[in-house]
Scaffold this motif. Structure first.
Motif, PDB file in Angstrom:
ATOM      1  N   ASN A 436       0.819  -1.224   0.000  1.00 38.66           N
ATOM      2  CA  ASN A 436       0.000   0.000   0.000  1.00 38.66           C
ATOM      3  C   ASN A 436       0.849   1.268   0.000  1.00 38.66           C
ATOM      4  O   ASN A 436       0.592   2.199   0.756  1.00 38.66           O
ATOM      5  CB  ASN A 436      -0.956  -0.017   1.202  1.00 38.66           C
ATOM      6  N   ILE A 651      -8.876  -4.069   6.258  1.00 38.14           N
ATOM      7  CA  ILE A 651      -8.840  -2.812   5.519  1.00 38.14           C
ATOM      8  C   ILE A 651     -10.038  -1.986   5.982  1.00 38.14           C
ATOM      9  O   ILE A 651     -11.183  -2.443   5.912  1.00 38.14           O
ATOM     10  CB  ILE A 651      -8.921  -3.040   3.995  1.00 38.14           C
ATOM     11  N   LYS A 696      -3.851   7.735   5.909  1.00 38.73           N
ATOM     12  CA  LYS A 696      -3.924   6.489   5.155  1.00 38.73           C
ATOM     13  C   LYS A 696      -2.576   5.782   5.182  1.00 38.73           C
ATOM     14  O   LYS A 696      -1.521   6.418   5.119  1.00 38.73           O
ATOM     15  CB  LYS A 696      -4.318   6.772   3.708  1.00 38.73           C
ATOM     16  N   ILE A 715      -4.777  -2.039   7.170  1.00 40.11           N
ATOM     17  CA  ILE A 715      -4.627  -0.946   6.211  1.00 40.11           C
ATOM     18  C   ILE A 715      -5.713   0.087   6.464  1.00 40.11           C
ATOM     19  O   ILE A 715      -6.911  -0.240   6.488  1.00 40.11           O
ATOM     20  CB  ILE A 715      -4.715  -1.471   4.763  1.00 40.11           C
ATOM     21  N   GLU A 717      -7.642   3.120   4.973  1.00 45.32           N
ATOM     22  CA  GLU A 717      -7.904   3.765   3.686  1.00 45.32           C
ATOM     23  C   GLU A 717      -8.169   5.254   3.861  1.00 45.32           C
ATOM     24  O   GLU A 717      -8.706   5.682   4.870  1.00 45.32           O
ATOM     25  CB  GLU A 717      -9.104   3.108   3.010  1.00 45.32           C
TER      26      GLU A 717
END
Length: 717
Positions: A436, A651, A696, A715, A717
């Protein structure tokens, strides 16, 4: 014997609170001003106070720009450390799609910005960089000259395919390719000299420029020679001793000291920069000073000089005892500034010409005879890695403000360092694509470089090749293993008084190998130190001393890390308690298939940061483990209480949940640099964690019981 003072004050760092880049900027500005005042005094002694000729004035200006610092009242100056290599280090496996299992596409440096600190501006108009517009950005004023060395280093990092033919004086021809490593990357160019950057009124030295540039990956093919150097004196080739020297007197024997192998103020500066900016990966050349001195072939007839108290060259007399040749014992000739703990220092080898230019066995790797050798005086492993450095094809230019197109074949650690820089940049590109767009920090880059290296020289690390010979393909394979969880490759944190433990099951198909590396606070030198105290000082330069051990859970045999002997630098590495390196590696060559092995990371003393004396702080580190079964990913000793732990969703835009963790366990959240963001207690089977306040990116959620610790990625976002 009288004490000979080495006045470190010119470059010494008090650094009581260099907690951030503003602190670094202030400190380096102080150093710059103090250097300038010292230099003025040096000029007055050496050249006098009367009017100077244009040639002398030009020499003074060049010396001031390239000033590296003062040892005692002696100035030291930076100097540059001068397509088979692509195959030698397996770069083509990264740049050719499908060459690494599990790695989609080809990686040629797209989106990677390298920063080159070198002798002058890179000639951006050179056709070596014409495959894409705007590949080179010069950050220095246009009044600074273009540099053949800078342009060549940049071409090794990323020139396009450039087939060439060269004709020797005897009429024989040879062909090669000056193609670099990261063909589609971009580069920023700075001088290592002290200059005034565009838009500024004050000058900036190289350390100030690094803080300004904030490079993710930078190349530094320069250094200073702290022993014998070859120079031209009065029109003749001569040998000049850059250490301290006092001829014998009626009451005192002769005395000579040098700073070869000495961790000094420039090393402090590099370590401080990286500790403050963990995602700054600095790659530096080891130097080309091996074998310079009285024992150099043909040197017996050359005049030999040392520098006296007033900075003037003085001829050794026939009865003087000459200092020993650099690395006369096989090691100990890397100069200050290439001995920092948190940077990657590169040695040079000959190009492998057998096996279709491929590495096959450790005997394929041959040390370049000029490449400086370690270790650091405390036994710290330097150089860190080796790469081809001899007869490298590269771009060149006229050294003026106009520039021109030229090519050359050159040799030196200046040529090997940018290969390592280029490869690490490609690894960064792969890392970003898999995680990412995350940055690879300096500890992770070094752990990957060390763990993936081919064996070279004696078994284990050594003073000539460091941890071995760079292997781009293996590094990429380890990144794939990290992404699919077939290897343990983590950024973790060790708290004060804690031991981090993993149980792995050996595959038996390869050695069980564990490597850790951490970004250590800089070692603070006293402002005034005698030559005797600085010379061959064996005191460890580590601040936070982490320890790595593997224990066979059946036999209770404990396996120890590698370490070197600074007294006998060419002796093979032994295994024992390493108290000097911020890299530790333990290998079990023939583990028992299916047997459990316990990996432990703990520490000596108290873990601290570099800001406030006595303030404790956890230490982040990077770890790679290979040679275990795929299902054995670091289950911790004791109960299997965390075996069902999960993070869901993995996520998220705001909230995630810690599932199936034991009650009364704790959690901590870190960013990828290892910074601790929040912590708390777990009181239910579904503990919510709010990430909405963070930017992020990828975060690590670490869950601990009294016996277990597991880290999971999430993760945002």
């Amino acid at each position: 014997m009288k004490k000979h003072l080495l006045l470190v004050g010119t470059l010494a760092i008090s650094m009581l609170s260099a907690q951030n880049n503003e602190g670094l900027k202030r400190e380096f500005e102080r150093q710059n001003k103090e250097n300038s005042a010292k230099f003025d005094s040096y000029v007055a002694k050496k050249y006098g106070s009367t009017a100077k000729s244009a040639d002398i004035q030009k020499k003074i200006e060049e010396e001031k720009a390239n000033l590296a610092g003062f040892f005692r009242n002696k100035p030291y100056f930076y100097q540059a450390d001068d397509q088979s290599q692509i195959l030698n280090n397996n770069v083509d496996a990264l740049t050719t799609a499908g060459s690494v299992a599990g790695l989609a596409g080809a990686f040629n440096g797209e989106g990677i910005l390298y920063t080159i600190f070198d002798g002058g501006r890179i000639y951006a108009a050179h056709p070596a960089f014409s495959n894409t517009a705007g590949r080179i950005t010069n950050k220095e004023a246009d009044t600074n000259p273009y540099s053949a060395h800078s342009t060549g280093v940049a071409s090794i990092v990323g020139a396009k395919s450039s087939p060439l033919t060269a004709t020797a004086p005897d009429g024989t021809t040879s062909s090669g390719n000056a193609m670099g490593i990261a063909l589609n990357s971009t580069m920023n160019s700075y001088r290592f000299a002290t200059t005034t950057l565009p838009g500024n009124t004050a000058t900036s030295n190289v350390f100030q420029k690094i803080v300004i540039a904030q490079p993710k990956i930078s190349n530094h093919s320069y250094g200073n020679n702290a022993g014998w150097n070859i120079a031209t004196v009065s029109g003749a080739t001569a040998l000049v001793w850059n250490g301290d020297y006092y001829p014998a007197t009626a009451t005192e024997p002769y005395a000579t000291f040098d700073l070869q192998g000495t961790y000094f103020t420039n090393d402090q500066n590099y370590d401080n920069i990286v500790y403050t900016n963990p995602t700054n990966v600095i790659v530096k050349s080891a130097g080309n000073y091996f074998g310079m001195g009285p024992a150099l072939p043909g040197a017996s007839a050359a005049p030999k000089y040392y520098t006296n108290e007033n900075g003037n060259l003085t001829l050794f007399t026939a009865t003087d005892t000459l200092p020993a040749t650099n690395c006369g014992n096989g090691g100990d000739c890397i100069g200050p500034g290439s001995l920092a703990k948190n940077i990657i220092v590169v040695a040079a080898t000959e190009v492998i010409t057998t096996n279709n230019f491929r590495y096959n066995t450790s005997t394929d790797v041959v040390k370049a005879d000029y490449s400086s050798a370690g270790p650091r005086d405390d036994g710290g492993i330097k150089p860190d890695i080796a790469a081809p450095g001899s007869d490298i094809w590269m771009a060149s230019t006229a050294q003026d403000t106009i520039g021109s197109v030229a090519w050359q074949i050159n040799s030196g650690t200046s040529m090997s360092a940018p290969q390592v820089t280029g490869i690490i940049g490609l690894w960064m590109q792969i890392y970003k694509s898999m995680f990412n767009n995350a940055d690879m920090n300096a500890a992770t880059a070094k752990t990957l470089t060390v763990h993936s290296a081919y064996e070279a020289g004696t078994v284990g690390p050594d003073a000539w090749y460091g941890w071995g010979y760079i292997n781009a393909k293996k590094g990429a394979e380890l990144l794939v293993g990290k992404s699919n969880n077939t290897v343990i490759f983590n950024e973790e944190t060790l708290n004060n008084g804690s031991t981090n433990t993993k149980i792995v099951k050996a595959s038996g198909s390869e050695p069980l190998k564990v490597t850790i590396s951490w970004i250590d606070p800089e070692f603070k030198l006293p402002q005034n130190i005698s030559w005797e105290a600085a010379y061959n000082n064996r005191t460890s330069r580590l601040i936070n001393d982490l320890d790595l051990r593997i224990t066979d859970t059946t036999t209770n045999t404990v396996y120890m890390p590698w370490k070197l002997n600074p007294i006998n630098p060419t002796a093979p590495a032994i295994k024992g308690d390493n108290t000097v390196d911020n890299v530790e590696q333990v290998i079990i060559d023939a583990p028992v298939t299916g047997r459990d092995y316990k990996i432990e990371i703990f520490h000596k003393g108290t873990l601290v940061n570099n800001a406030t004396p006595g303030v404790t702080a956890p230490q982040n580190y990077s770890i790679i483990v290979t040679g275990h079964t795929a299902g054995s990913l670091g289950t911790k000793e004791g109960s299997r209480a965390l075996s069902e732990l999960a993070i869901a969703p993995s996520i998220t835009k705001d909230v995630t949940n810690i599932l199936n963790a034991p009650k009364k366990s704790t959690f901590t959240i870190y960013d990828l640099s290892g910074k601790k963001l929040q912590s708390g207690n777990i009181n239910s089977d579904k503990e919510s964690v709010d990430l909405s306040a963070y930017t992020k990116g990828i975060y690590i959620i670490e869950v601990k019981t009294d016996k277990d610790v597991v880290a999971k990625k999430v993760i945002k976002e």
